[in-house]
Design a protein around this motif. Structure first.
Motif: not given
Length: 659
Positions: A480, A482, A484, A504, A542, A544, A584, A595-597
């Motif tokens: 995926y 990620e 940042n 990642t 996590e 994901i 997303n 992917i964001q959290n």
């Protein structure tokens, strides 16, 4: 423009050969939805009619359906830009932009890695999306729908048989929409030409197609000052006044494909002479793709760049598939196929990149060979099928196994069960990418491993009560992108943010379950309630695989014949809802979802009011989309910093002609 000229020429050609067309099948009209008058010809009396069953649509899997001019609630769900039910997708603000994901995937899309840029491929027609036709008279379908601003969607198809053995079709779907926000224009085109042929004896079969597809999107990076949208200030109800991150970027996907599939029967199964059939087949698929990201001036949102202006990233992929197969069918063992596939790929950029004293190559190129087989058998009420493919030469491909079973319990109820298992390397843009932005350069050919996916699924279908499906999926080594995000100091502005992306691979397993219920209940004769409810649960260490736990779509509608059944009317309200989740994010540089959290999105209803009508073979659609948006808070997003659509009224038609 050249495609429209080609289409005009083909329409003229169709008129010239229409009277020469001959069809020798049954004349009994079994479907009163379409009544067709055939002009006088050597095999039919004047005034005879062709049944709708004669107008056949043949899928890549050789499943056969007919042109359907009925108006149902499921036609309402498919009347959109993609022309398919988008229940598990959430569109961005403008037509032709990407979609966010509401449902977790349960199967791998291909045996070998795809190019990537998956957010650009929602409207890209793959080999399995191309249909073939067999019709007794020239047949045309026109699809039209308005867009957000300054443009329209038009999908035109015409197909004809010059003889009972040879069919040709030509189609073009074009779309242009300026959009409500600054610098968010979308322009796409999907050109298709198909042909299929068989000899009178049926011993030789051929089908093929050519496609040319282009998808252009202007990119603005999302909202520059989110408060302008969320505040509800009257000044910004005109969305073109809202500040965006930049107004000088665009990405572009171009693809061309040549496909040929033909088969020759050495022996045809005949009840009186032999109980088996034997054939050899050959399939060829050559495809080229180009993805570009262009920006006039470097923007700090993507970090540092190698140059200050005229940025241009360009990735290219050329693939060549050459498959030979041997097919055997027998009443005892069913249908069996053995195949050998040769795959050649060339994924490349136009330069070498030296980043932190490491050289990033500009090309991945090699050959792969795989072998496999297919099986299909009917045993009483059981229908069994499956396929298996194993890569034996090369590093990209892996293994694919599919098994399916269907059992007809009663005339109303049947059960499906399936198993899918696959492994392959991640898409090419995970393994290698080059960009004028420094943080978007990587090479992971030595560090990434083959990702694996396994799904077991069961479905209970009832014509009266609907369908219930349950799928359990296990993913290993999932790859995926990620996000940042380095956020700025300002609360009301995000112009200081920096979006960095890291490819990642998760070193572990992710388990998920998906339960989906769909039905269409009728009461008080003319009223209906269509429901689609989906529950998902993901077990992971996590965040994901991020999807909402609950997604629902409910439609209450009224339908009735009016004016002595000259008009069929359908009026209703649709409400769609999904629970909050870490939706997303989106990368304009890569054309990928990330992917964001940090931010949860969802928990807001989307309500549409529609009036649909059918007059003879014309279906008319009028919809007030998201009509509840003016009555609540401006908290509806389709991705972090990308608002969902505002209230808008759109109109369109679908029209079939049977000459």
């Amino acid at each position: 423009m050249r495609y429209f000229n080609f289409l005009f020429f083909f329409l003229v050609l169709c008129l010239g050969v229409a009277n020469a067309q001959v069809e020798q099948e049954s004349n009994v009209v079994k479907d009163t939805t379409i009544v067709l008058t055939k002009k006088e010809n050597p095999t039919k009396k004047k005034g005879d009619d062709f049944p709708i069953e004669d107008y056949k649509i043949i899928s890549y899997a050789r499943d056969t359906t007919t042109f359907d001019t009925t108006l149902t609630i499921y036609k309402e769900y498919k009347y959109n830009y993609l022309r398919k039910d988008d229940f598990e997708l959430l569109p961005f603000a403008n037509v032709g932009q990407t979609y966010n994901i509401l449902g977790a995937a349960t199967k791998e899309k291909s045996f070998y890695p795809r190019m990537g840029e998956e957010a650009k491929h929602n409207n890209y027609m793959e080999v399995s999306d191309i249909d073939y036709y067999r019709v007794p008279t020239p047949t045309t379908e026109l699809f039209y729908k308005t867009v957000m601003e300054q443009g329209q969607i038009l999908d035109a198809l015409i197909t004809l048989n010059t003889s009972p053995q040879l069919n040709m079709s030509i189609a073009y779907k074009g779309m242009r929409s300026l959009g409500k926000y600054q610098h968010i224009l979308s322009s796409t085109g999907n050109f298709r030409f198909t042909t299929n042929y068989q000899t009178k004896s049926g011993r030789y079969l051929l089908r093929g197609h050519y496609t040319s597809q282009d998808i252009l999107n202007e990119e603005n990076g999302g909202l520059g000052v989110p408060e302008q949208f969320t505040s509800g200030d009257d000044e910004f109800t005109d969305r073109s006044r809202i500040d965006v991150r930049f107004e000088d970027a665009e990405n572009f996907l171009l693809g061309k494909r040549y496909f040929l599939d033909h088969e020759f029967f050495l022996f045809k199964e005949k009840d009186s002479l032999r109980n088996y059939g034997l054939s050899v087949g050959h399939q060829l698929n050559y495809e080229t793709k180009t993805y570009e990201f262009r920006q006039t001036t470097a923007n700090s949102y993507f970090g540092e760049s190698y140059q200050a202006s005229n940025l241009e990233d360009r990735a290219k992929l050329k693939t060549f598939n050459n498959q030979l197969n041997l097919n055997y069918n027998n009443k005892i063992i069913g249908q069996a196929t053995f195949l050998v596939n040769y795959y050649k790929y060339n994924y490349y950029f136009n330069s070498l990149v030296v980043n932190d004293s490491a050289t990033i190559t500009n090309q991945l190129r090699d050959n792969e060979i795989s072998i496999g087989g297919k099986f299909k058998k009917q045993i009483g009420g059981f229908s069994l099928g499956g396929d298996f493919t194993q890569n034996i030469v090369g590093d990209l491909g892996g293994t694919t196994f599919n098994a399916e079973m269907n059992y007809q319990i009663t005339d109303d109820i049947d059960v499906d069960a399936s198993l899918h298992a696959s492994s392959r390397m991640p898409n090419f843009n995970f393994l290698l990418y080059q960009s004028d932005y420094k943080d978007y350069n990587w090479q992971n050919t030595d560090t990434f491993e083959k990702q694996k996916l396994s799904t077991i699924q069961g479905t209970l279908n009832s014509k009266k009560w609907g369908s219930l499906s349950v799928a359990y999926t296990v993913r290993d080594k999932y790859a995926y992108f990620e996000e940042n995000l380095d956020t700025g100091d300002s609360i009301s502005s995000v112009l200081d943010d920096v979006q960095r992306v890291t490819p990642t691979q998760f070193d572990g397993s992710i388990n998920s379950i998906k339960v989906k219920l769909s039905n269409d209940l009728h009461f008080l004769r003319k009223w209906g309630l269509a429901n689609t409810i989906m529950y998902q649960n993901v077990s992971q260490s996590e965040d994901i695989i991020n999807v909402p736990q609950i997604v629902t779509r409910n439609t209450l509608y009224y339908s009735n014949h009016l004016f002595k059944k000259a008009l069929y009317l359908q009026v209703g309200v649709t409400a769609k809802y999904f629970s909050e989740y870490y939706m997303n994010s989106y990368s304009p540089v890569l054309g990928e979802l990330l992917i964001q959290n940090r931010e949860k999105i969802g928990g807001y209803p989307m309500m549409d009011f529609f009036i649909n009508a059918k007059v003879r073979r014309t279906r008319i659609y009028l919809k007030a989309e998201h009509f509840n948006s003016p009555f609540g808070d401006n908290n509806y997003y389709t991705a972090p910093n990308y608002p969902y659509r505002d209230f808008i009224v759109r109109f369109g038609v679908v029209w079939n002609f049977f000459t």
